[in-house]
Design an enzyme around this catalytic site. Structure first.
Site, short mmCIF file in Angstrom:
data_model
loop_
_atom_site.label_atom_id
_atom_site.label_comp_id
_atom_site.label_asym_id
_atom_site.label_seq_id
_atom_site.Cartn_x
_atom_site.Cartn_y
_atom_site.Cartn_z
N GLU A 1 0.88 -1.17 0.00
CA GLU A 1 0.00 0.00 0.00
C GLU A 1 0.91 1.21 0.00
O GLU A 1 1.67 1.42 0.95
CB GLU A 1 -0.90 0.00 1.23
CG GLU A 1 -1.84 1.18 1.29
CD GLU A 1 -2.38 1.41 2.68
OE1 GLU A 1 -2.27 2.55 3.16
OE2 GLU A 1 -2.89 0.47 3.30
N CYS B 1 -3.61 6.91 5.64
CA CYS B 1 -3.50 6.62 4.21
C CYS B 1 -4.78 6.97 3.45
O CYS B 1 -4.76 7.12 2.24
CB CYS B 1 -3.15 5.15 4.00
SG CYS B 1 -4.11 4.02 5.03
#
Length: 504
Positions: A263, A300
């Site tokens: 990620e 995020c």
């Protein structure tokens, strides 16, 4: 439970030191010394994980579920110590860490429930058809099986939920894969205490000690040694685009390439549709800043872009966002390096031609306050720097001429973890037109909310097309995450007596 740190690495049940140490850089309190990781320690940990695989992969689902539940209990037993060291190392408030600990133990328990259920095995059986013409069909059975030792890199922004015993570790252990964690140097003490909890669970269940190891610190060679080790079969990573891409490339260049589930970055754009703006532009602006500044913007899923149609409603949105931003207190960032990168990112955006600074001033400390900028759709389309993630409470308002320009900008986006639609009933046609575009851009599409906060459940997707993640078909949150560490195996005409227990 009292805070007791060895400062060493956990290698197959033993706390081992190397010849060098590094000092932590806490937000408060005194730095502590920790042993520096080495390729030799990585090699020992991975070889032990391979030894453990043979017994752990063949353990029953009930046995692995009970192991995960014991890890959760051992983490909770150390809750006070985790909060104490975690607040020192990261600057995160106690409430945030306690909430994150709840999420961490919750996802361990969720995976325990998930593997007991067994549906994740995707068992299939095509019975033999010996009399079929023109050719008989053999007996075919399929099941998902664990892939082997997994490497996990701890994340800087989630010292618990995405680190030592976080989602990647929980999913891999649930699948039947031993884990070697590369601890993040931003919170080595927190990582060690969680590793102590896992070690206690390994002992309680009399598992092979190689089922879990933790290597702390070290230079780039430690990470490279981990992802290139021939016995590692997959990697889980949460971090920067630059670091993640370098590791991804190493995985691809191996003699045996392996999947790298990284990620890496996302700006998580919001699309503010006309009827919603007409009804509640100011409320959306205030809510946006609340989400943007949560945890000093170190999520995020931070919604960094707000696309609005120019006009009076856009003015109301911006005015409300500015008022809300003025009330946001300075917050400590996780590390000095993250704070410096935030300042650099803000300066890069401010220096972009066609961008107007609305609020924000440079800090010289580890603390951060919000930056808000404004630009046009035309500028956003041509300035690539505006589509790069800035990790922190920074937001850009993009004023577009109409829905057509909004859709055109959506088509030009890179992959995202999330996209958000703010809409009312009268926006249904506009939203319907955008949805096929957004489906190709993000792993999660949400309406009338803010993406910070990722529910841990069966339906969650936390991933997306590159650069949000390196594997668009995977998620790092939710029970579907277990699929990353399994592969299908078909058994043809294998006697039931020797089949895996879950196929009988």
């Amino acid at each position: 439970m009292a805070l007791e740190l060895t400062g060493n690495h956990l290698i197959a049940g033993e706390w081992k030191a190397s010849g060098q140490t590094f000092r932590s850089d806490p937000s408060s309190g005194e730095p502590r010394a920790f042993s520096v990781g080495t390729p030799a320690l990585v090699d020992a940990a991975v070889k032990a994980a391979e030894d453990a695989f043979w017994s752990y992969a063949s353990s029953s689902r009930d046995e692995r579920a009970a192991f995960l539940e014991t890890i959760a209990a051992e983490i909770d037993k150390r809750g006070a110590a985790i909060t104490a060291i975690g607040t020192e190392e990261t600057g995160l408030p106690a409430g945030r860490l306690e909430g994150e600990r709840g999420r961490t133990v919750g996802q361990l328990k969720l995976f325990a429930k998930h593997i007991r259920d067994g549906a994740y095995l995707d068992r299939r059986h095509d019975a033999a058809l010996p009399d079929r013409q023109p050719a008989p069909r053999p007996d075919l059975r399929m099941i998902q099986r664990p892939i082997g030792p997994v490497a996990v890199f701890g994340a800087s922004n989630f010292p618990l939920a995405f680190s030592t015993a976080g989602g990647d570790t929980a999913a891999a252990l649930a699948a039947g894969c031993p884990v070697v964690v590369k601890g993040h140097e931003a919170h080595p003490g927190t990582g060690e205490i969680v590793a102590q909890a896992i070690a206690a669970a390994v002992t309680a269940h009399r598992l092979h000690p190689g089922v879990f190891s933790l290597v702390q610190g070290g230079k780039r060679d430690v990470g490279e040694a981990l992802v290139t080790h021939p016995l590692i079969k997959a990697v889980g990573f949460t971090g920067s685009l630059t670091g993640g891409r370098a590791l991804f490339d190493l995985c691809a260049k191996r003699p045996e390439p392996i999947p790298f589930f990284g990620e890496l970055g996302s700006i998580n754009p919001m699309f503010l549709l006309p009827e919603a703006m007409k009804a509640r532009a100011a409320a959306i602006g205030k809510g946006w800043v609340g989400s943007l500044a949560m945890g000093a913007g170190q999520f995020c899923t931070n919604p960094g872009i707000a696309m609005v149609i120019e006009g009076s409603h856009a003015d109301s949105f911006v005015a409300a966002a500015l008022e809300a931003a003025k009330d946001v207190a300075k917050q400590a960032m996780l590390t000095d390096g993250i704070a410096a990168a935030y300042r650099k990112g803000a300066a890069r955006v401010e220096a972009t031609a066609g961008v107007t600074a609305l609020i924000g001033e440079a800090e010289t400390s580890r603390h951060a306050s919000p930056y808000l900028f404004e630009t046009t759709g035309e500028t956003f389309a041509k300035e690539e720097t505006l589509t790069e993630e800035v990790f922190g409470p920074l937001g850009i308002v993009v004023r577009v001429k109409d829905l057509d320009e909004m859709a055109q900008l959506a088509r030009g986006l890179d992959g995202q973890l999330t996209v958000t639609l703010h809409m009312d009933a009268g926006d249904a046609d506009a939203a319907r037109a955008l949805l096929p575009i957004l489906e190709r851009k993000a792993g999660r599409i949400l309406a009338n909310g803010f993406p910070t906060g990722v529910e841990v459940c069966d339906a969650m997707v936390h991933g997306g097309p590159y650069p949000a993640s390196t594997n668009f078909g995977a998620t790092s949150v939710g029970t579907l995450a277990i699929r990353r560490f399994l592969r299908p195996v078909c058994y043809q005409n294998i006697a039931e007596a020797i089949l895996p227990a879950d196929l009988k």
